[in-house]
Scaffold this motif. Sequence first.
Motif, PDB file in Angstrom:
ATOM      1  N   SER A 285      35.825  32.794 -13.019  1.00 22.05           N
ATOM      2  CA  SER A 285      35.579  33.219 -14.332  1.00 22.05           C
ATOM      3  C   SER A 285      35.769  32.212 -15.406  1.00 22.05           C
ATOM      4  O   SER A 285      35.286  32.445 -16.679  1.00 22.05           O
ATOM      5  CB  SER A 285      36.540  34.491 -14.885  1.00 22.05           C
ATOM      6  N   SER A 286      36.361  31.198 -15.117  1.00 17.93           N
ATOM      7  CA  SER A 286      36.567  30.105 -16.379  1.00 17.93           C
ATOM      8  C   SER A 286      36.867  28.622 -15.551  1.00 17.93           C
ATOM      9  O   SER A 286      36.962  28.476 -14.096  1.00 17.93           O
ATOM     10  CB  SER A 286      37.660  30.227 -17.057  1.00 17.93           C
ATOM     11  N   GLY A 287      36.998  27.833 -16.118  1.00 17.88           N
ATOM     12  CA  GLY A 287      37.327  26.117 -15.867  1.00 17.88           C
ATOM     13  C   GLY A 287      36.603  25.591 -14.580  1.00 17.88           C
ATOM     14  O   GLY A 287      35.437  25.650 -14.319  1.00 17.88           O
ATOM     15  N   ILE A 288      37.409  25.149 -13.800  1.00 12.10           N
ATOM     16  CA  ILE A 288      36.704  24.465 -12.591  1.00 12.10           C
ATOM     17  C   ILE A 288      36.013  25.405 -11.574  1.00 12.10           C
ATOM     18  O   ILE A 288      35.050  24.910 -11.324  1.00 12.10           O
ATOM     19  CB  ILE A 288      38.062  23.700 -11.669  1.00 12.10           C
ATOM     20  N   GLY A 289      36.633  26.525 -11.304  1.00 19.57           N
ATOM     21  CA  GLY A 289      35.931  27.381 -10.662  1.00 19.57           C
ATOM     22  C   GLY A 289      34.412  27.818 -11.101  1.00 19.57           C
ATOM     23  O   GLY A 289      33.423  27.685 -10.512  1.00 19.57           O
ATOM     24  N   LEU A 290      34.474  28.161 -12.320  1.00 22.41           N
ATOM     25  CA  LEU A 290      33.307  28.491 -13.089  1.00 22.41           C
ATOM     26  C   LEU A 290      32.106  27.235 -12.862  1.00 22.41           C
ATOM     27  O   LEU A 290      31.037  27.520 -12.283  1.00 22.41           O
ATOM     28  CB  LEU A 290      33.360  28.774 -14.430  1.00 22.41           C
ATOM     29  N   ALA A 291      32.564  25.992 -13.377  1.00 17.72           N
ATOM     30  CA  ALA A 291      31.908  24.942 -13.255  1.00 17.72           C
ATOM     31  C   ALA A 291      31.341  24.545 -11.951  1.00 17.72           C
ATOM     32  O   ALA A 291      30.100  24.240 -11.631  1.00 17.72           O
ATOM     33  CB  ALA A 291      32.662  23.652 -13.875  1.00 17.72           C
ATOM     34  N   LEU A 292      32.044  24.713 -10.665  1.00 17.21           N
ATOM     35  CA  LEU A 292      31.783  24.490  -9.647  1.00 17.21           C
ATOM     36  C   LEU A 292      30.665  25.286  -9.098  1.00 17.21           C
ATOM     37  O   LEU A 292      29.559  25.021  -8.360  1.00 17.21           O
ATOM     38  CB  LEU A 292      32.933  24.439  -8.690  1.00 17.21           C
ATOM     39  N   ALA A 293      30.855  26.677  -9.210  1.00 27.98           N
ATOM     40  CA  ALA A 293      30.010  27.679  -9.074  1.00 27.98           C
ATOM     41  C   ALA A 293      28.543  27.402  -9.444  1.00 27.98           C
ATOM     42  O   ALA A 293      27.721  27.469  -8.765  1.00 27.98           O
ATOM     43  CB  ALA A 293      30.552  29.042  -9.428  1.00 27.98           C
ATOM     44  N   VAL A 294      28.470  27.047 -10.893  1.00 29.73           N
ATOM     45  CA  VAL A 294      27.224  26.675 -11.569  1.00 29.73           C
ATOM     46  C   VAL A 294      26.441  25.548 -10.746  1.00 29.73           C
ATOM     47  O   VAL A 294      25.603  25.703 -10.610  1.00 29.73           O
ATOM     48  CB  VAL A 294      27.366  26.765 -12.795  1.00 29.73           C
ATOM     49  N   LYS A 295      27.500  24.476 -10.712  1.00 33.65           N
ATOM     50  CA  LYS A 295      26.646  23.416 -10.016  1.00 33.65           C
ATOM     51  C   LYS A 295      26.342  23.593  -8.760  1.00 33.65           C
ATOM     52  O   LYS A 295      25.171  23.087  -8.470  1.00 33.65           O
ATOM     53  CB  LYS A 295      27.894  22.276 -10.101  1.00 33.65           C
ATOM     54  N   MET A 296      26.879  24.256  -7.911  1.00 37.42           N
ATOM     55  CA  MET A 296      26.330  24.433  -6.455  1.00 37.42           C
ATOM     56  C   MET A 296      25.163  25.325  -6.504  1.00 37.42           C
ATOM     57  O   MET A 296      24.218  25.343  -5.672  1.00 37.42           O
ATOM     58  CB  MET A 296      27.549  24.797  -5.623  1.00 37.42           C
ATOM     59  N   ALA A 297      25.291  26.468  -7.516  1.00 34.71           N
ATOM     60  CA  ALA A 297      24.040  27.070  -7.565  1.00 34.71           C
ATOM     61  C   ALA A 297      23.070  26.586  -7.985  1.00 34.71           C
ATOM     62  O   ALA A 297      21.781  26.988  -7.644  1.00 34.71           O
ATOM     63  CB  ALA A 297      24.648  28.412  -8.446  1.00 34.71           C
ATOM     64  N   ARG A 298      23.074  25.655  -8.868  1.00 31.47           N
ATOM     65  CA  ARG A 298      21.928  25.015  -9.345  1.00 31.47           C
ATOM     66  C   ARG A 298      21.315  23.885  -8.537  1.00 31.47           C
ATOM     67  O   ARG A 298      20.698  22.749  -9.239  1.00 31.47           O
ATOM     68  CB  ARG A 298      22.423  24.434 -10.865  1.00 31.47           C
ATOM     69  N   ASP A 299      21.944  23.544  -7.367  1.00 28.92           N
ATOM     70  CA  ASP A 299      21.564  22.448  -6.576  1.00 28.92           C
ATOM     71  C   ASP A 299      20.095  22.444  -6.461  1.00 28.92           C
ATOM     72  O   ASP A 299      19.509  23.344  -6.091  1.00 28.92           O
ATOM     73  CB  ASP A 299      22.506  22.548  -5.077  1.00 28.92           C
ATOM     74  N   GLU A 300      19.487  21.228  -6.747  1.00 31.16           N
ATOM     75  CA  GLU A 300      18.005  21.128  -6.435  1.00 31.16           C
ATOM     76  C   GLU A 300      17.494  21.332  -5.195  1.00 31.16           C
ATOM     77  O   GLU A 300      16.538  21.933  -4.906  1.00 31.16           O
ATOM     78  CB  GLU A 300      17.597  19.809  -7.277  1.00 31.16           C
TER      79      GLU A 300
END
Length: 315
Positions: free
Chosen positions: A11-26
């Motif tokens: 819901s916040s912080g590192i977990g949120l940033a990591l989830a978004v980064k991996m979901a957006r993997d090209e």
Amino acid sequence: AKRNVLITGCSSGIGLALAVKMARDEQKRFKVYATMRNLAKKAALEEAVGGRLGKTLEIKQLDVCDEQSIKTCVNSIPDRRIDVLVSNAGMGLIGPIECQTIDEMKTVMDTNFFGLVRLLKEILPDMKKRKSGHIVIISSVMGIQGILFNDVYAASKFAVEGFCESLAIQALKFKLQLSLIEPGPVVTEFERKVFDDGMKMDLSAADKETAEMFTNIYLKNYKQIFQSLGQSAEDVAEHTVKIILAENPPFRHQTNTLYTPMTTLKYADPNGDLPIDIFYKMVFHHDKVFSASLNFIKLLRWRSRKSFDLGKSSQ
Ligand code: NAD
């Protein structure tokens, strides 16, 4: 095939940033199961992930302090298959131990340490059966080195590290990988919550000297340490993805090179006195920091020769 990735505390912080980064993997290499204790807090993640929601990322409820919620979440994943587990959920606690209740301390241990144990009790048997899987734990530099007024938090991360060091030997036999990510200070909700709780703390149970040390030294310097040394959650997420993609991921990875001179002190003196002495001087004798800094730089050079080369990932 996509790798299924389950991340806790999204819901916040590192977990949120990591989830978004991996979901957006090209290259669309991941299917992310972004979990959080309280689904009412999912708006920030939903917004950040945008059109990938439902495609490369699903949001699920998971409380690391509740075995049933872990089981329900894992059962809802196709074939219960989790290729990469990222144990990220965690909480901090600062202040003199005289002013903290045992229940408060137990909550920290229950979240940071038993939270990981509960996840693994549910997920490890499947990984062993398949003889594949990567367990990634967001630990901390405080998992290898204690810091003033972080006694219980450091203990919870030391517990995580000791647990993982033991488990890593067994994991090797089952061809599983285990990686501890060790960030230094990261500017997230965590830092704000911990600071606010520290400011509100009832210090009446502590003697005057301790209370003043906490307020006038620790809390006074707190924000500045995060400002000068702090990383962003996105930065830590980037390091974590590289470790996940590495062909031979290391067992330990520190994300903040500004901090490595401090942790190196631990390995530089088998007696263990050096880091304690340096931290003491940094906190109580600012004038001696200069000579200490020179020693840090020497140690940094030594350390950098041995550190894991992030460039060698398969990304
Ligand atoms: P954060 O507070 O933004 O994130 C922690 C997340 O864990 C929150 O979303 C919180 O809701 C969740 N959480 C807490 N208890 C939970 C539970 N029982 N079940 C499920 N989720 C729960 O802070 P962050 O900095 O992103 O922290 C993530 C991890 O990084 C933590 O393990 C923390 O110890 C570690 N870490 C943080 C720092 C830092 O300075 N911020 C430094 C080193 C390590």
